[in-house]
Scaffold this motif. Sequence first.
Motif, PDB file in Angstrom:
ATOM      1  N   ALA A  16      16.057  40.029  17.159  1.00  0.00           N
ATOM      2  CA  ALA A  16      16.975  40.335  18.094  1.00  0.00           C
ATOM      3  C   ALA A  16      18.338  39.876  17.630  1.00  0.00           C
ATOM      4  CB  ALA A  16      16.452  39.729  19.523  1.00  0.00           C
ATOM      5  N   GLN A  17      18.405  38.884  17.245  1.00  0.00           N
ATOM      6  CA  GLN A  17      19.989  38.539  16.769  1.00  0.00           C
ATOM      7  C   GLN A  17      20.360  39.608  15.705  1.00  0.00           C
ATOM      8  OE1 GLN A  17      18.634  34.536  15.701  1.00  0.00           O
ATOM      9  NE2 GLN A  17      20.006  33.693  17.142  1.00  0.00           N
ATOM     10  N   LYS A  18      19.531  39.973  14.762  1.00  0.00           N
ATOM     11  CA  LYS A  18      20.084  40.862  13.598  1.00  0.00           C
ATOM     12  C   LYS A  18      20.321  42.070  14.295  1.00  0.00           C
ATOM     13  CE  LYS A  18      17.144  39.032  10.002  1.00  0.00           C
ATOM     14  NZ  LYS A  18      15.752  39.261   9.070  1.00  0.00           N
ATOM     15  N   ALA A  19      19.667  42.376  15.306  1.00  0.00           N
ATOM     16  CA  ALA A  19      20.010  43.838  16.141  1.00  0.00           C
ATOM     17  C   ALA A  19      21.443  43.802  16.627  1.00  0.00           C
ATOM     18  CB  ALA A  19      18.735  44.404  16.966  1.00  0.00           C
ATOM     19  N   GLU A  20      21.463  42.630  17.400  1.00  0.00           N
ATOM     20  CA  GLU A  20      22.925  42.447  17.778  1.00  0.00           C
ATOM     21  C   GLU A  20      24.044  42.360  16.978  1.00  0.00           C
ATOM     22  OE1 GLU A  20      24.906  39.365  21.161  1.00  0.00           O
ATOM     23  OE2 GLU A  20      22.924  39.204  20.788  1.00  0.00           O
ATOM     24  N   ILE A  21      23.865  41.704  15.785  1.00  0.00           N
ATOM     25  CA  ILE A  21      24.718  41.658  14.923  1.00  0.00           C
ATOM     26  C   ILE A  21      25.130  43.043  14.188  1.00  0.00           C
ATOM     27  CG2 ILE A  21      25.257  41.161  12.283  1.00  0.00           C
ATOM     28  CD1 ILE A  21      23.636  38.503  13.014  1.00  0.00           C
ATOM     29  N   ILE A  22      24.110  43.919  13.889  1.00  0.00           N
ATOM     30  CA  ILE A  22      24.205  45.461  13.646  1.00  0.00           C
ATOM     31  C   ILE A  22      25.181  46.245  14.593  1.00  0.00           C
ATOM     32  CG2 ILE A  22      22.954  47.422  13.034  1.00  0.00           C
ATOM     33  CD1 ILE A  22      20.822  45.671  11.986  1.00  0.00           C
ATOM     34  N   GLY A  23      24.514  45.854  15.879  1.00  0.00           N
ATOM     35  CA  GLY A  23      25.434  46.720  16.859  1.00  0.00           C
ATOM     36  C   GLY A  23      26.659  46.453  17.141  1.00  0.00           C
ATOM     37  N   ARG A  24      26.878  45.066  17.109  1.00  0.00           N
ATOM     38  CA  ARG A  24      28.290  44.525  17.397  1.00  0.00           C
ATOM     39  C   ARG A  24      29.335  44.883  16.054  1.00  0.00           C
ATOM     40  NH1 ARG A  24      28.875  38.792  20.586  1.00  0.00           N
ATOM     41  NH2 ARG A  24      27.349  39.272  22.073  1.00  0.00           N
ATOM     42  N   VAL A  25      28.651  44.676  15.148  1.00  0.00           N
ATOM     43  CA  VAL A  25      29.598  45.060  13.907  1.00  0.00           C
ATOM     44  C   VAL A  25      30.045  46.688  13.616  1.00  0.00           C
ATOM     45  CG1 VAL A  25      29.703  45.180  11.434  1.00  0.00           C
ATOM     46  CG2 VAL A  25      28.882  43.203  12.382  1.00  0.00           C
ATOM     47  N   THR A  26      28.939  47.386  14.128  1.00  0.00           N
ATOM     48  CA  THR A  26      28.994  48.858  14.094  1.00  0.00           C
ATOM     49  C   THR A  26      30.217  49.306  15.213  1.00  0.00           C
ATOM     50  OG1 THR A  26      26.815  49.293  13.411  1.00  0.00           O
ATOM     51  CG2 THR A  26      27.790  51.137  14.539  1.00  0.00           C
ATOM     52  N   ARG A  27      30.086  48.745  16.476  1.00  0.00           N
ATOM     53  CA  ARG A  27      31.109  48.836  17.391  1.00  0.00           C
ATOM     54  C   ARG A  27      32.520  48.397  17.051  1.00  0.00           C
ATOM     55  NH1 ARG A  27      26.612  47.442  20.477  1.00  0.00           N
ATOM     56  NH2 ARG A  27      27.367  45.415  20.887  1.00  0.00           N
ATOM     57  N   LEU A  28      32.389  47.247  16.349  1.00  0.00           N
ATOM     58  CA  LEU A  28      33.977  46.726  15.955  1.00  0.00           C
ATOM     59  C   LEU A  28      34.523  47.826  15.067  1.00  0.00           C
ATOM     60  CD1 LEU A  28      35.759  44.461  15.883  1.00  0.00           C
ATOM     61  CD2 LEU A  28      34.442  43.575  13.716  1.00  0.00           C
ATOM     62  N   LEU A  29      33.898  48.502  14.245  1.00  0.00           N
ATOM     63  CA  LEU A  29      34.375  49.272  13.126  1.00  0.00           C
ATOM     64  C   LEU A  29      34.745  50.543  14.026  1.00  0.00           C
ATOM     65  CD1 LEU A  29      32.275  48.826  10.050  1.00  0.00           C
ATOM     66  CD2 LEU A  29      34.582  48.017  10.486  1.00  0.00           C
ATOM     67  N   ALA A  30      33.934  50.911  15.106  1.00  0.00           N
ATOM     68  CA  ALA A  30      34.458  52.171  15.829  1.00  0.00           C
ATOM     69  C   ALA A  30      35.544  52.140  16.762  1.00  0.00           C
ATOM     70  CB  ALA A  30      33.056  52.585  16.634  1.00  0.00           C
ATOM     71  N   GLU A  31      35.730  50.922  17.404  1.00  0.00           N
ATOM     72  CA  GLU A  31      36.819  50.331  18.057  1.00  0.00           C
ATOM     73  C   GLU A  31      38.101  50.131  17.457  1.00  0.00           C
ATOM     74  OE1 GLU A  31      35.519  47.044  20.274  1.00  0.00           O
ATOM     75  OE2 GLU A  31      33.929  48.296  21.292  1.00  0.00           O
ATOM     76  N   VAL A  32      37.949  49.583  16.409  1.00  0.00           N
ATOM     77  CA  VAL A  32      39.133  48.885  15.512  1.00  0.00           C
ATOM     78  C   VAL A  32      39.628  50.102  14.453  1.00  0.00           C
ATOM     79  CG1 VAL A  32      40.093  47.302  13.961  1.00  0.00           C
ATOM     80  CG2 VAL A  32      38.668  46.630  15.907  1.00  0.00           C
ATOM     81  N   LEU A  33      38.818  50.714  13.713  1.00  0.00           N
ATOM     82  CA  LEU A  33      39.150  51.734  12.854  1.00  0.00           C
ATOM     83  C   LEU A  33      38.822  53.140  13.148  1.00  0.00           C
ATOM     84  CD1 LEU A  33      37.741  49.440   9.650  1.00  0.00           C
ATOM     85  CD2 LEU A  33      40.218  49.645  10.726  1.00  0.00           C
ATOM     86  N   GLY A  34      38.084  53.281  14.155  1.00  0.00           N
ATOM     87  CA  GLY A  34      37.808  54.631  14.684  1.00  0.00           C
ATOM     88  C   GLY A  34      36.510  55.130  13.768  1.00  0.00           C
ATOM     89  N   LYS A  35      35.897  54.344  13.081  1.00  0.00           N
ATOM     90  CA  LYS A  35      34.813  54.917  12.294  1.00  0.00           C
ATOM     91  C   LYS A  35      33.557  55.470  13.148  1.00  0.00           C
ATOM     92  CE  LYS A  35      36.844  53.770   8.556  1.00  0.00           C
ATOM     93  NZ  LYS A  35      37.519  55.005   7.680  1.00  0.00           N
ATOM     94  N   ASP A  36      32.976  56.162  12.661  1.00  0.00           N
ATOM     95  CA  ASP A  36      31.882  57.069  13.168  1.00  0.00           C
ATOM     96  C   ASP A  36      30.483  56.166  13.100  1.00  0.00           C
ATOM     97  OD1 ASP A  36      29.791  58.527  14.362  1.00  0.00           O
ATOM     98  OD2 ASP A  36      29.954  60.143  12.740  1.00  0.00           O
ATOM     99  N   PRO A  37      30.027  55.565  14.158  1.00  0.00           N
ATOM    100  CA  PRO A  37      28.774  54.778  14.204  1.00  0.00           C
ATOM    101  C   PRO A  37      27.560  55.439  13.426  1.00  0.00           C
ATOM    102  CG  PRO A  37      29.652  54.696  16.214  1.00  0.00           C
ATOM    103  CD  PRO A  37      30.339  55.814  15.685  1.00  0.00           C
ATOM    104  N   ALA A  38      27.594  56.642  13.469  1.00  0.00           N
ATOM    105  CA  ALA A  38      26.454  57.496  12.579  1.00  0.00           C
ATOM    106  C   ALA A  38      26.594  57.468  11.304  1.00  0.00           C
ATOM    107  CB  ALA A  38      26.377  58.929  13.187  1.00  0.00           C
ATOM    108  N   THR A  39      27.859  57.124  10.742  1.00  0.00           N
ATOM    109  CA  THR A  39      27.653  56.724   9.274  1.00  0.00           C
ATOM    110  C   THR A  39      28.155  55.526   8.984  1.00  0.00           C
ATOM    111  OG1 THR A  39      29.992  57.785   9.366  1.00  0.00           O
ATOM    112  CG2 THR A  39      28.441  59.283   8.953  1.00  0.00           C
ATOM    113  N   THR A  40      28.067  54.407   9.742  1.00  0.00           N
ATOM    114  CA  THR A  40      28.371  53.103   9.489  1.00  0.00           C
ATOM    115  C   THR A  40      27.167  52.397   9.136  1.00  0.00           C
ATOM    116  OG1 THR A  40      30.058  53.141  11.138  1.00  0.00           O
ATOM    117  CG2 THR A  40      29.314  51.125  10.365  1.00  0.00           C
TER     118      THR A  40
END
Length: 68
Positions: A16-40
Amino acid sequence: MPYVNVKVTREGVTRAQKAEIIGRVTRLLAEVLGKDPATTFVVIDEVEPEDWGIGGLPVAEYRRPAAG
């Protein structure tokens, strides 16, 4: 196509903690850098504590309370 490698000591990190890390890091890159979560890509590596050093010391020694 961002690739993020997160390294943690192998000390009971849950799925569960790993899943949360993955989700948050993915969202961070999407929000800050505009990266596509599907290719992160987010990879979590667990490292044995004896294979990790901080400040020139093995992690167990670093964590030891200072003798006073």
